[in-house]
Design a protein around this motif. Structure first.
Motif, PDB file in Angstrom:
ATOM      1  N   GLY A  94      29.938 -78.966  -2.874  1.00  0.00           N
ATOM      2  CA  GLY A  94      29.454 -80.343  -2.433  1.00  0.00           C
ATOM      3  C   GLY A  94      28.089 -80.693  -3.142  1.00  0.00           C
ATOM      4  O   GLY A  94      27.686 -81.616  -2.800  1.00  0.00           O
ATOM      5  N   ALA A  95      27.457 -79.578  -3.973  1.00  0.00           N
ATOM      6  CA  ALA A  95      26.419 -80.037  -4.583  1.00  0.00           C
ATOM      7  C   ALA A  95      26.503 -80.957  -5.675  1.00  0.00           C
ATOM      8  O   ALA A  95      27.486 -81.036  -6.287  1.00  0.00           O
TER       9      ALA A  95
ATOM     10  N   THR B 202      38.950 -79.942 -12.389  1.00  0.00           N
ATOM     11  CA  THR B 202      38.556 -81.241 -12.901  1.00  0.00           C
ATOM     12  C   THR B 202      37.634 -81.110 -13.602  1.00  0.00           C
ATOM     13  O   THR B 202      36.448 -80.585 -13.229  1.00  0.00           O
ATOM     14  N   THR B 203      37.691 -81.468 -14.930  1.00  0.00           N
ATOM     15  CA  THR B 203      36.964 -81.269 -16.238  1.00  0.00           C
ATOM     16  C   THR B 203      36.493 -82.505 -16.843  1.00  0.00           C
ATOM     17  O   THR B 203      37.424 -83.255 -17.167  1.00  0.00           O
TER      18      THR B 203
ATOM     19  N   ASP C 238      35.367 -85.598  -6.823  1.00  0.00           N
ATOM     20  CA  ASP C 238      34.764 -86.801  -6.433  1.00  0.00           C
ATOM     21  C   ASP C 238      34.007 -87.120  -7.767  1.00  0.00           C
ATOM     22  O   ASP C 238      32.759 -87.621  -7.700  1.00  0.00           O
ATOM     23  N   VAL C 239      34.655 -87.340  -8.853  1.00  0.00           N
ATOM     24  CA  VAL C 239      33.761 -87.715 -10.138  1.00  0.00           C
ATOM     25  C   VAL C 239      33.734 -89.103  -9.763  1.00  0.00           C
ATOM     26  O   VAL C 239      34.280 -89.865  -9.447  1.00  0.00           O
ATOM     27  N   THR C 240      32.343 -89.702 -10.079  1.00  0.00           N
ATOM     28  CA  THR C 240      31.833 -90.941  -9.987  1.00  0.00           C
ATOM     29  C   THR C 240      31.951 -91.756 -11.357  1.00  0.00           C
ATOM     30  O   THR C 240      31.541 -92.898 -11.177  1.00  0.00           O
TER      31      THR C 240
ATOM     32  N   TYR D 204      30.621 -83.808  -7.912  1.00  0.00           N
ATOM     33  CA  TYR D 204      30.075 -82.621  -6.908  1.00  0.00           C
ATOM     34  C   TYR D 204      31.009 -81.433  -7.238  1.00  0.00           C
ATOM     35  O   TYR D 204      32.134 -81.513  -7.690  1.00  0.00           O
ATOM     36  N   ILE D 205      30.218 -80.404  -6.748  1.00  0.00           N
ATOM     37  CA  ILE D 205      30.821 -78.892  -6.865  1.00  0.00           C
ATOM     38  C   ILE D 205      32.034 -78.886  -5.984  1.00  0.00           C
ATOM     39  O   ILE D 205      31.867 -79.330  -4.744  1.00  0.00           O
TER      40      ILE D 205
END
Length: 267
Positions: free
Chosen positions: A176-177, A198-199, A217-219, A234-235
Motif C-alpha cells: 500500500g506504500a 501490474t507493470t 491502483d495505478v493512477t 501503490y505497492i
C-alpha cells in the motif's frame, strides 16, 4: 367432135379452178378472222397473265421491301435505344470514375491534413523528454534493496531457490506504500505480467525506459506524461515468484531495449 370435147374439158377445168380458187378464198376469208381473234385473245390472256404475274411479283417485292424497311427501321430504333442506354451507362460510369478519384483524392488530402494536424498537435502537446547518462533520478519508493541488478553474474532468488541473472532491483516496501515517478516521462504501457504483476513502462526519452512492477491502483494511463515525483500507483502484495522476499517494488531500466543498472541513476 374431139375439139368440142377438148374445149368443154378445158372450160370445165377452168371453171373448176375458178370455183376452187373462190372456195379457197371464201375459206380463207371465213377462217382468218377467227384465227386472228383467237390469237389476239390468247395473246391478250397471256399478256394479262404476265401483267398479273408482274403485278403480283411487284406487290410481293414491294411487300418484301416494306417488310425489310420495317425491320431495318425497327433494328435502327433498337440500335438507337441500345446506343442511348449504352451511352447513358458509359456517361454514368465515366461520371463515377471521374467522381471517385476526386472523392478519393479529397479523402486522402483530408486524411493527410488530419494526420499532419495530429502530429502538429502532438508535437505541441507532448513535452520534450531529455534523459541522458547524467540524469539523476529519485527513488521511487522508500525501502531497502532486497535483490540487486546483475546481468554479469547470477543472483540468488529465495522464492525460486535458484541463481539467475537479475535485470532489475527489488526494493522492499510495505503493501500500500505510494510509488512515485523517479523522473519525468510518458506512460508507454500498463500490463499484467505473471512474475511482476501490474507493470508500468515509462518512456524517458533518448531510448531510455523505466519499468515499475508489483503495483496496484495505478493512477496514470497510457500516453500520459507525468512529472518527476508524481504518484503512479501503490505497492501490491508480491506475486508467487517473490513470496519469500515479501512485498516489494520491481524496478528496472532499459536503454534501446537492453537492461541497464538503475542504481547508476539513483542517489
Amino acid at each position: 367432135m374431139t375439139k368440142n370435147k377438148i374445149a368443154r374439158y378445158v372450160a370445165n377445168t377452168a371453171l373448176f379452178a375458178v370455183l376452187a380458187a373462190a372456195g379457197i378464198g371464201v375459206y380463207q376469208l371465213g377462217t382468218a378472222p377467227l384465227d386472228e381473234t383467237k390469237i389476239q385473245d390468247e395473246a391478250s390472256d397471256e399478256i394479262d397473265a404476265e401483267e398479273s404475274e408482274d403485278v403480283t411479283e411487284e406487290e410481293s417485292v414491294k411487300a418484301e421491301v416494306s417488310q425489310t424497311d420495317a425491320d431495318q427501321e425497327s433494328a435502327n430504333t433498337n440500335a438507337a435505344d441500345a446506343e442511348k442506354v449504352s451511352g447513358a451507362e458509359e456517361n454514368s460510369q465515366i461520371q463515377e470514375e471521374t467522381e471517385q478519384p476526386v472523392s478519393q483524392e479529397t479523402t486522402d488530402a483530408n486524411s493527410v491534413e488530419e494526420t499532419a494536424a495530429e502530429v502538429s498537435a502532438n508535437a505541441v502537446a507532448s513535452p520534450k523528454l531529455n534523459f541522458s547518462e547524467d540524469t539523476l533520478m529519485d527513488w521511487p519508493v522508500n525501502g531497502s534493496v532486497l535483490l540487486d541488478y546483475n546481468m554479469d553474474q547470477t543472483v540468488y532468488f529465495p522464492t525460486l531457490d535458484q541463481y539467475k541473472l537479475s535485470p532489475a532491483i527489488a526494493v522492499g516496501a510495505v503493501e500500500g506504500a505510494p510509488v512515485t515517478s523517479s523522473v519525468k516521462g510518458t506512460v508507454y504501457s500498463v500490463e499484467e505480467d505473471p512474475q511482476t504483476g501490474t507493470t508500468l513502462t515509462m518512456e524517458l526519452g533518448s531510448g531510455y525506459q523505466a519499468i515499475y512492477g508489483q503495483l496496484k491502483d495505478v493512477t496514470v494511463s497510457e500516453g500520459e506524461t507525468v512529472e518527476k515525483g508524481t504518484v503512479i500507483g501503490y505497492i501490491n502484495a508480491p506475486t508467487k515468484y517473490y513470496s519469500n522476499e515479501g512485498s516489494n517494488l520491481y524496478f528496472a531500466m532499459k536503454k534501446n531495449g537492453e537492461p541497464i543498472d538503475p542504481i547508476a541513476y539513483l542517489p
